[in-house]
Design an enzyme around this catalytic site. Structure first.
Site, PDB file in Angstrom:
ATOM      1  N   ASP A 138      20.580  -0.882   1.250  1.00 36.69           N
ATOM      2  CA  ASP A 138      21.466  -1.942   0.775  1.00 36.69           C
ATOM      3  C   ASP A 138      22.743  -1.983   1.624  1.00 36.69           C
ATOM      4  O   ASP A 138      22.718  -1.603   2.791  1.00 36.69           O
ATOM      5  CB  ASP A 138      21.771  -1.710  -0.722  1.00 36.69           C
ATOM      6  CG  ASP A 138      21.920  -3.022  -1.486  1.00 36.69           C
ATOM      7  OD1 ASP A 138      22.853  -3.766  -1.155  1.00 36.69           O
ATOM      8  OD2 ASP A 138      21.125  -3.296  -2.393  1.00 36.69           O
ATOM      9  N   HIS A 195      27.308  -5.077  -3.385  1.00 36.20           N
ATOM     10  CA  HIS A 195      25.899  -5.221  -3.757  1.00 36.20           C
ATOM     11  C   HIS A 195      25.183  -3.868  -3.861  1.00 36.20           C
ATOM     12  O   HIS A 195      24.459  -3.603  -4.824  1.00 36.20           O
ATOM     13  CB  HIS A 195      25.261  -6.116  -2.692  1.00 36.20           C
ATOM     14  CG  HIS A 195      23.892  -6.603  -2.984  1.00 36.20           C
ATOM     15  ND1 HIS A 195      22.759  -5.887  -2.657  1.00 36.20           N
ATOM     16  CD2 HIS A 195      23.457  -7.764  -3.541  1.00 36.20           C
ATOM     17  CE1 HIS A 195      21.691  -6.591  -2.997  1.00 36.20           C
ATOM     18  NE2 HIS A 195      22.085  -7.734  -3.534  1.00 36.20           N
ATOM     19  N   SER A 521      17.729  -9.294  -6.774  1.00 32.31           N
ATOM     20  CA  SER A 521      18.371  -8.061  -6.313  1.00 32.31           C
ATOM     21  C   SER A 521      18.715  -7.146  -7.476  1.00 32.31           C
ATOM     22  O   SER A 521      18.751  -5.939  -7.317  1.00 32.31           O
ATOM     23  CB  SER A 521      19.689  -8.375  -5.591  1.00 32.31           C
ATOM     24  OG  SER A 521      19.468  -8.748  -4.266  1.00 32.31           O
TER      25      SER A 521
END
Ligand SMILES: *[C@@H]1O[C@H](CO)[C@@H](O)[C@H](O)[C@H]1NC(C)=O
Ligand SMILES: *[C@@H]1O[C@H](CO)[C@@H](O)[C@H](O)[C@H]1NC(C)=O
Ligand SMILES: *[C@@H]1O[C@H](CO)[C@@H](O)[C@H](O)[C@H]1NC(C)=O
Ligand SMILES: *[C@@H]1O[C@H](CO)[C@@H](O)[C@H](O)[C@H]1NC(C)=O
Ligand SMILES: *[C@@H]1O[C@H](CO)[C@@H](O)[C@H](O)[C@H]1NC(C)=O
Ligand SMILES: *[C@@H]1O[C@H](CO)[C@@H](O)[C@H](O)[C@H]1NC(C)=O
Ligand SMILES: *[C@@H]1O[C@H](CO)[C@@H](O)[C@H](O)[C@H]1NC(C)=O
Ligand SMILES: *[C@@H]1O[C@H](CO)[C@@H](O)[C@H](O)[C@H]1NC(C)=O
Ligand SMILES: *[C@@H]1O[C@H](CO)[C@@H](O)[C@H](O)[C@H]1NC(C)=O
Length: 736
Positions: A138, A195, A521
């Site tokens: 990520d 994220h 996600s």
């Protein structure tokens, strides 16, 4: 089309980034290529430094080599000009070279502020995922975040060989590894985006009590497998590049992870040309389960990423919590909508004049883009705006605010229908469905002095329509392999609260280490966490066995006991939900497993009519498909089934093998469940009996068609039912 337009914005943002990058390197006009080569004859090159020298021998200069791969490819990544790449073809041992692909993260919207407890029921039986290592590819991670506290964690298992590229005490027994794979960048894998911090904490964040945000939704934040260890591999900055992803997977395999979580992907492509599929196959060969997001390109058909059968492909669904803001009209009609900004000082009992920005059919004004309300008098009024036009939802509120409006009702576009989102709006607002919006418009048009207000109801738990499929969740059918049903499974992916570097509340200036965002996600790391729980409880289960347990025990009903719906409020189809919504406690005790070993994929890949060379690129060993008994896609021992039924009297037959992981002396009866009237006949054994644990049974299922139909597809399932279990295999039938 709002979401599609939004995706387009992100994609064009990434493209402009790449244009910039290309310009800065134009002097050399070098690109990063993925190069495959054969190893020297007779040389196994087990030693990584020998491999590196062999790879170097293809390059004019040693500073061109970016990554030297070991598990995921016999090959390397290098900075090359097109001419150099062409020149390399002449070198003995060269196989192929192509510029790397670019992938994007699978998140759909902006930071929010609110709280949620995650609490899944199987923790006790699975020891909270203890002893399992989840590798997350990520944007990096925020070390020292309370979600990654290692104080009460056991040491990582002895097999762990990973590294921590943070200094000091950033890594601990929770965050056991952290590495940077952004091409050319060195230094710690800091998460500048948020994220990666969010996805990692969703999979395996530790318990953080008092995690309420800005005085709302107080409680304990926790990941799905809170005793599992985490290893972050930073592969995304402004975009995610293929050679970095492959290098990270190569390292993760070496380091000893058990589960890989990838909340990123690209467009559908044949598996031999897809770096993620190739890396995931190498991981599968080493017993690592790869969980990946299905993509955010829904609700359009065939919009999936990560379609390979050895990947667990995860779609997104809503949770049973809404942040409710109700629009009230002068005629007393009420429509529930959502907003995260819930000002306590808004005079909800006072009706304000209502203005439809799109009155008279002005589609530009309706979208409330910047300046679009200049010709309307909206001062002190409540303005109805329409979603879409490539204008962010929050920006529409800004337009209303700038024009002097008091509040906004944001109505959905037709495509997103009933799927609303709780955004941190800049003024009192509510986001209502397309249907509600049409009714509000018609009231505004028919009344001489229309009025409205908004009542803020805060966090409401228990929506009986949850889970429902998120409108953005990518849909099948599978393009790269139409005979494999995808997505595999749904998990929570709408308005998910998890760790974040720092969220700022622009109204109070308070900060919090959490954020609420949506996307596949977010659903992917939920399933990575579930896989870790199952791996902890059943260390001998293969990646395919874990997938089977998750898929055959999934649920197709929502909390209200009705079929799971999609954004239209109608029952979602098999290409939206796959096997259904994950049910961790049933998955821990599935009864029967549809298992697969890595070599079982070879006849399947040959059956896709890939060349020997293409199969070789995936399985990392020479394959001669003429020497392999190819199988059709539907014959892979997968826990779901895709059937094509031609309009003749031919019979389509499929074989499946199941292993008993329940008790000895178990009896399962077959139940065929097809809804709707379709001209199909299905036959299968009435019963499977297992005298012992671990015993396998092979059965055949036959399909035939009787008569014409206007249907393109039918869907249903084969369920093996015992006294206390139901092992369900979803079946999609296409009439051809
Ligand atoms: C928790 O697990 C242990 C051992 O696996 C078992 O003995 C105990 O009954 C379980 N407790 C609950 C509440 O399920
Ligand atoms: C949530 O916690 C904060 C800080 O501890 C507190 O000020 C607030 O009153 C709590 N809110 C609720 C609804 O309990
Ligand atoms: C309002 O109603 C009139 C008459 O029914 C119609 O012609 C017009 O298009 C409507 N306007 C809007 C904005 O719906
Ligand atoms: C529609 O609204 C836009 C934005 O306010 C304005 O520029 C335009 O003139 C309007 N068109 C018509 C036909 O009224
Ligand atoms: C808060 O303000 C910053 C800076 O203007 C902006 O980037 C951010 O999106 C805002 N946050 C929210 C939740 O609106
Ligand atoms: C592979 O080729 C065979 C023979 O032409 C054909 O029948 C089959 O449908 C092809 N398979 C796929 C997956 O395209
Ligand atoms: C295929 O099998 C035959 C017979 O076993 C063997 O001679 C041949 O070398 C094999 N071909 C390849 C490419 O492996
Ligand atoms: C079933 O197989 C697993 C894995 O090979 C093994 O660990 C387990 O002991 C077996 N169980 C029985 C009852 O044979
Ligand atoms: C198919 O649709 C046509 C036209 O709508 C209809 O006349 C026909 O009866 C339908 N056939 C079947 C098998 O449903």
């Amino acid at each position: 089309m709002a979401l599609v337009m939004w995706m387009f914005t992100i994609i064009s943002m990434l493209l402009s980034f790449s244009v910039m990058a290309d310009e800065s390197s134009r002097k050399l006009s070098l690109q990063t290529y993925l190069v495959r080569v054969n190893l020297p004859k007779g040389g196994a090159l087990a030693d990584p430094s020998d491999r590196k020298s062999w790879y170097q021998s293809f390059l004019s200069s040693s500073d061109r080599l970016v990554y030297s791969y070991r598990h995921v490819a016999s090959g390397f990544a290098a900075k090359l000009s097109p001419e150099e790449a062409k020149e390399m073809e002449k070198i003995e041992g060269f196989v192929s070279a192509r510029p790397q692909k670019r992938f994007s993260l699978h998140t759909t919207h902006t930071p929010n502020f609110l709280g949620l407890n995650m609490n899944m029921g199987v923790w006790n039986g699975t020891n909270y995922g203890e002893g399992v290592i989840i590798g997350v590819l990520d944007t990096g991670i925020t070390p020292n975040h309370p979600s990654f506290d290692g104080a009460d964690m056991p040491q990582p298992p002895a097999k762990w060989k990973g590294k921590c590229e943070f200094t000091g005490t950033a890594c601990n027994n929770k965050l056991i590894g952290a590495r940077n794979f952004i091409g050319g960048e060195t230094g710690p894998p800091v998460d500048d985006e948020g994220h990666g911090t969010h996805t990692a904490s969703t999979a395996a964040g530790n318990f953080v009590s008092g995690a309420g945000l800005f005085g709302m939704a107080n409680g304990t934040a926790v990941g799905i497998a809170p005793r599992a260890h985490l290893a972050m591999y930073k592969v995304c900055a402004e975009a995610c590049f293929e050679t970095d992803i492959l290098a990270a997977m190569d390292a993760a395999i070496d380091d000893g992870v058990d589960v890989l979580s990838l909340s990123l992907g690209g467009a559908s492509v044949d598996f031999y040309a897809d770096g993620i599929a190739i890396g995931a196959f190498a991981a599968t060969q080493k017993g690592i389960l790869v969980s990946a997001s299905a993509g955010n390109a829904g609700p359009i058909s065939s919009s999936l990423s990560n379609e390979a059968p050895w990947i667990l492909t995860v779609g997104a669904s809503t949770i049973d919590r809404n942040i409710v803001a109700t629009a009230v009209l002068g005629n007393s009609a009420k429509y529930d909508g959502e907003s995260l900004f819930q000002p306590s000082d808004f005079p909800s009992d006072k009706l304000l004049p209502l203005v439809d920005a799109g009155a008279g059919g002005n589609e530009t004004a309706a979208l409330c883009g910047p300046g679009a309300l200049a010709e309307l008098d909206v001062k002190g009024k409540i303005v109805l705006c329409q979603r879409g036009g490539g204008i962010a939802r929050i920006d529409k509120g800004q337009t209303v605010k700038d024009a002097g409006g008091a509040a906004m009702i944001l109505m959905n576009d037709e495509l997103n229908a009933y799927n609303t989102i709780a955004d941190p709006h800049v003024l009192p607002a509510t986001h209502v469905s397309f249907d509600a919006g049409e009714k509000i418009r018609s009231y505004a048009n028919s009344s001489s002095s229309p009025t409205a207000s908004i009542i803020f109801k805060g966090t409401v738990i228990g929506n009986p329509l949850a889970p429902s499929v998120a409108s953005f969740s990518s849909r099948g059918p599978n393009t790269a392999s139409p005979g494999i049903l995808k997505p595999d499974i749904l998990g929570p992916g709408v308005s998910i609260l998890a760790a974040w570097p720092v969220s700022v509340d622009n109204y109070t200036n308070e900060v919090a280490p959490f954020n609420m965002i949506s996307g596949t996600s977010m659903s992917c790391p939920h399933l990575s966490g579930v896989a870790a729980l199952l791996k902890s409880a059943h260390p001998d289960w293969s990646p395919a066995a874990i997938k089977s347990a998750i898929m055959t025990t999934a649920t197709q009903a929502n909390l209200g006991g009705k079929p799971i719906v999609d954004e239209t409020s109608l029952p979602a189809d098999i290409f939206a939900i796959g096997a259904g919504h994950v049910n961790p406690s049933s998955a821990n005790d599935p009864g029967l497993l549809y298992d697969l070993q890595p070599e079982d994929y070879i006849p399947y890949l040959c059956g896709l009519n890939y060349t020997d060379e293409e199969v070789h690129a995936i399985v990392q060993e020479p394959v001669s498909c003429t020497n392999v008994t190819s199988i059709a896609e539907g014959q892979l021992n997968y826990p779901s089934m895709v059937v094509e039924l031609p309009n003749d009297d031919s019979e389509q037959s499929f074989t499946r093998t199941v292993r008993n992981v329940g008790e000895g002396n178990s009896r399962y009866q077959s139940v065929i469940d097809f809804h709707g009237a379709a001209p199909i006949g299905i036959s299968v054994d009435a019963e499977l009996w297992f005298s012992d644990v671990n015993q396998t049974k092979t059965y055949q299922i036959h399909f035939f068609r009787h008569g014409d139909t206007n249907l393109t597809y039918a869907e249903g399932s084969l369920i093996w039912k015992s006294a206390n279990r139901a092992v369900r295999m979803p079946i999609s039938i296409k009439f051809v």
